[in-house]
Scaffold this motif. Structure first.
Motif, short mmCIF file in Angstrom:
data_model
loop_
_atom_site.label_atom_id
_atom_site.label_comp_id
_atom_site.label_asym_id
_atom_site.label_seq_id
_atom_site.Cartn_x
_atom_site.Cartn_y
_atom_site.Cartn_z
N VAL A 38 64.61 4.49 -17.24
CA VAL A 38 63.41 5.00 -17.90
C VAL A 38 62.28 5.17 -16.87
N GLN B 206 56.66 11.16 -3.57
CA GLN B 206 56.73 9.68 -3.47
C GLN B 206 58.01 9.26 -2.73
N ASP C 177 58.97 -10.49 -9.94
CA ASP C 177 57.83 -11.25 -9.42
C ASP C 177 56.74 -11.39 -10.48
#
Ligand code: GDP
Length: 260
Positions: free
Chosen positions: A67, A105, A214
């Motif tokens: 997703v 990106q 994290d």
């Protein structure tokens, strides 16, 4: 820790049984039993290795699916970094042609870790054809691995299945896709898992990457994911940086879970 209702109940039952049979004088021994039972649930016997070596004189091809926003592009970048550190030649394929910024990106990640990115100049180009070209380039350059980033829009299941199926089929005209990694955001818990299921119906997923570990104490989702999807968690994402990707290890994972 988001273990899920059924596994949590099973765990409590197993512990009760063991305490009855083995006895528990000290809290420490119960804690050790809990640790052992959790490790058994995470299943250390699952094969979590990645297929990252050339086969039939062609590069190993990995597709990364999931997703939007779960961390696919970031994972491709981090994974490339790991592979480069292992002295493998890597090529990236920017098959997320839906989102304008995605190819940019990915290219930035490629530059960061020192690998080439194959992309299309056209926004909305055919993702299958970009993936095809990336593998074609990988074959030409005798690369070890080609990593293909894909689009994660979920506007309809049929559409998604069709697109991902096509990317895989077309790519396989060049070389076998040995690994399909499904990226899941750990912070979305059971909800994210429900969404991720659609992908396992669209393509044959071979491993899970659980990102954003994290930012959550919900690591128990690993158990639910493996049970419901029948696929091992192979890698975990531990931050936004290039080095924040680690192989999944059952024992270390359970120890971290118990310490949190
Ligand atoms: P994509 O849409 O699935 O390709 O997702 P992106 O790779 O663009 O990632 C979405 C956001 O999640 C970005 O801000 C990433 O930096 C962040 N992200 C990805 N992996 C992790 C991770 O393991 N931990 C944390 N804290 N953030 C992550």
């Amino acid at each position: 820790s988001d273990l899920g209702a059924d596994p949590a109940m099973e765990l409590v039952d197993r512990l009760k049984e063991r305490v009855t049979i083995e006895g528990a004088q000290e809290a420490d021994s119960v804690r050790e039993m809990l640790r052992e039972e959790l490790i058994a649930m995470v299943d250390p016997s699952m094969d979590r290795r990645l297929t990252a070596t050339r086969k039939d004189d062609k590069p190993a091809v990995m597709m990364v699916v999931g997703v939007n926003g779960v961390g696919k592009t970031t994972t491709v970048g981090k994974l490339a970094r790991v592979l480069v550190a292992e002295k493998r030649n890597v090529i990236l394929g920017a098959a997320d042609t839906f989102r304008a910024a995605a190819a940019e990106q990915l290219t930035t990640w490629g530059e960061r870790v020192g690998v080439e990115t194959v992309r299309s100049d056209q926004e909305g180009a055919d993702p299958a054809s970009v993936a095809f070209s990336a593998v074609e380039e990988g074959i030409k350059q005798e690369s070890d691995v080609v990593l293909v980033d894909t689009a994660g829009r979920l506007h309809s299941k049929a559409n998604l299945m069709e697109e991902l199926g096509k990317v895989k089929r077309v790519t396989e005209k060049q070389a076998e896709v040995g690994e399909v990694l499904l990226v899941i955001d750990a912070t979305t818990g059971q909800n994210g898992l429900a969404q991720a299921k659609v992908f396992t119906e669209a393509v044959n997923v071979t491993g899970i990457v659980l990102t954003k570990m994290d930012g959550t104490a919900k690591g128990g989702i690993v158990v639910a994911i493996q049970r419901q999807l029948g696929v091992p968690v192979k890698l975990i994402g531990l931050g936004e940086g290039a080095d924040d990707l680690a192989p999944f290890e059952a024992e270390a994972f359970v120890d971290a879970l118990l310490a949190s």
